[in-house]
Write a protein that holds these residues in place. Structure first.
Motif, PDB file in Angstrom:
ATOM      1  N   ILE A  21      39.292  39.903  37.468  1.00 25.25           N
ATOM      2  CA  ILE A  21      40.021  40.950  36.760  1.00 25.25           C
ATOM      3  C   ILE A  21      40.986  41.668  37.696  1.00 25.25           C
ATOM      4  O   ILE A  21      42.056  42.118  37.291  1.00 25.25           O
ATOM      5  CB  ILE A  21      39.051  41.953  36.082  1.00 25.25           C
ATOM      6  CG1 ILE A  21      39.795  42.862  35.097  1.00 25.25           C
ATOM      7  CG2 ILE A  21      38.296  42.775  37.101  1.00 25.25           C
ATOM      8  CD1 ILE A  21      40.388  42.149  33.916  1.00 25.25           C
ATOM      9  N   THR A  58      42.958  37.964  28.372  1.00 20.87           N
ATOM     10  CA  THR A  58      41.863  38.905  28.599  1.00 20.87           C
ATOM     11  C   THR A  58      42.051  40.147  27.737  1.00 20.87           C
ATOM     12  O   THR A  58      43.153  40.701  27.649  1.00 20.87           O
ATOM     13  CB  THR A  58      41.804  39.305  30.084  1.00 20.87           C
ATOM     14  OG1 THR A  58      41.467  38.150  30.868  1.00 20.87           O
ATOM     15  CG2 THR A  58      40.757  40.392  30.326  1.00 20.87           C
ATOM     16  N   TYR A 115      35.438  43.637  30.072  1.00 17.67           N
ATOM     17  CA  TYR A 115      36.488  42.722  29.606  1.00 17.67           C
ATOM     18  C   TYR A 115      35.886  41.405  29.142  1.00 17.67           C
ATOM     19  O   TYR A 115      34.788  41.026  29.528  1.00 17.67           O
ATOM     20  CB  TYR A 115      37.541  42.484  30.692  1.00 17.67           C
ATOM     21  CG  TYR A 115      37.118  41.606  31.843  1.00 17.67           C
ATOM     22  CD1 TYR A 115      37.298  40.215  31.794  1.00 17.67           C
ATOM     23  CD2 TYR A 115      36.548  42.135  33.004  1.00 17.67           C
ATOM     24  CE1 TYR A 115      36.919  39.393  32.851  1.00 17.67           C
ATOM     25  CE2 TYR A 115      36.174  41.326  34.065  1.00 17.67           C
ATOM     26  CZ  TYR A 115      36.366  39.950  33.982  1.00 17.67           C
ATOM     27  OH  TYR A 115      35.987  39.139  35.028  1.00 17.67           O
ATOM     28  N   ALA A 157      43.566  37.777  36.507  1.00 16.48           N
ATOM     29  CA  ALA A 157      43.605  37.821  35.047  1.00 16.48           C
ATOM     30  C   ALA A 157      45.023  37.935  34.487  1.00 16.48           C
ATOM     31  O   ALA A 157      45.385  37.241  33.526  1.00 16.48           O
ATOM     32  CB  ALA A 157      42.740  38.973  34.529  1.00 16.48           C
ATOM     33  N   THR A 197      37.424  37.323  28.487  1.00 13.56           N
ATOM     34  CA  THR A 197      38.548  36.408  28.671  1.00 13.56           C
ATOM     35  C   THR A 197      38.355  35.182  27.784  1.00 13.56           C
ATOM     36  O   THR A 197      37.282  34.572  27.785  1.00 13.56           O
ATOM     37  CB  THR A 197      38.655  35.979  30.146  1.00 13.56           C
ATOM     38  OG1 THR A 197      38.860  37.142  30.961  1.00 13.56           O
ATOM     39  CG2 THR A 197      39.822  35.027  30.350  1.00 13.56           C
TER      40      THR A 197
END
Length: 207
Positions: free
Chosen positions: A36, A51, A72, A40, A74
């Protein structure tokens, strides 16, 4: 914490603060933090994976503050090899193919300070709604799949209705494949997982 009140779900953006996302001291979770923080946005810009972040809005009295990410998920295009363990009774001709189309949950993470607030479950429900209403309605996509950590199998089964692919090879994997058959979902049921995501900032892993 309540989605839409205490936090919101947005597609990842450069305005989001990723540098302070923490997964705690567990070294096995560091790749989720690194992704992240470092990868990402590049994956998203390159159309490799998208994401969606659970974000806490900045304080109104601090114009320099950025939206903080507290979790999060994805997503990316994928497929699943059912290996004969889950025949499609409603489309027998499809069973001759080795793989069937799917949307994959590639990563799911909750900030260490927010574990226990069901943020991971909410993000997964968002992903399910996205798969049902904004993917499967327009392209062939029968399943939502993920490679679960062994200790997270119960979360996906009991909280979200996923099925563990029932083959000896998969049961013995470090990250066994799990799937959700989108055609088996009851679209008339009043479930958060089936509410169509609005896709704005004003809506809306094992936690």
């Amino acid at each position: 914490m309540q989605v839409g009140v205490d936090y919101f779900i947005e597609k990842l953006h450069s305005e989001h603060q990723t540098s302070r996302f923490s997964m705690g001291p567990d070294a096995s979770l560091r790749p989720l933090k690194s992704f992240i923080q470092n990868n990402a946005l590049d994956f998203q810009t390159s159309n490799v994976a998208v994401t969606y972040a659970a974000i806490v809005p900045p304080a109104e009295n601090d114009p320099q503050a950025r939206k903080r990410i507290i979790g999060y998920v994805t997503l990316t295009c994928s497929e699943i090899d059912l290996d004969g363990a889950y025949p499609l009774e409603d489309c027998e001709a499809a069973n001759r193919y080795q793989s069937i189309s799917a949307l994959k949950v590639a990563r799911l993470a909750t900030h260490a300070a927010y574990v226990g607030h069901q943020i991971g479950k909410t993000l997964m429900e968002f992903a399910i709604a996205l798969a049902v209403h904004q993917v499967a309605q327009f392209v062939g996509c029968r399943f939502l799949v993920t490679d679960s950590k062994a200790n997270s199998v119960g979360f996906y089964q009991n909280k979200l209705g996923f099925t563990l692919l029932d083959t000896e090879e998969n049961r013995n994997r470090e990250h066994p494949v799990m799937f959700l058959d989108l055609n088996k979902l009851d679209l008339s049921a009043p479930s958060d997982a089936l509410d169509e995501p609005a896709g704005s900032t004003q809506e809306a892993e094992p936690a």
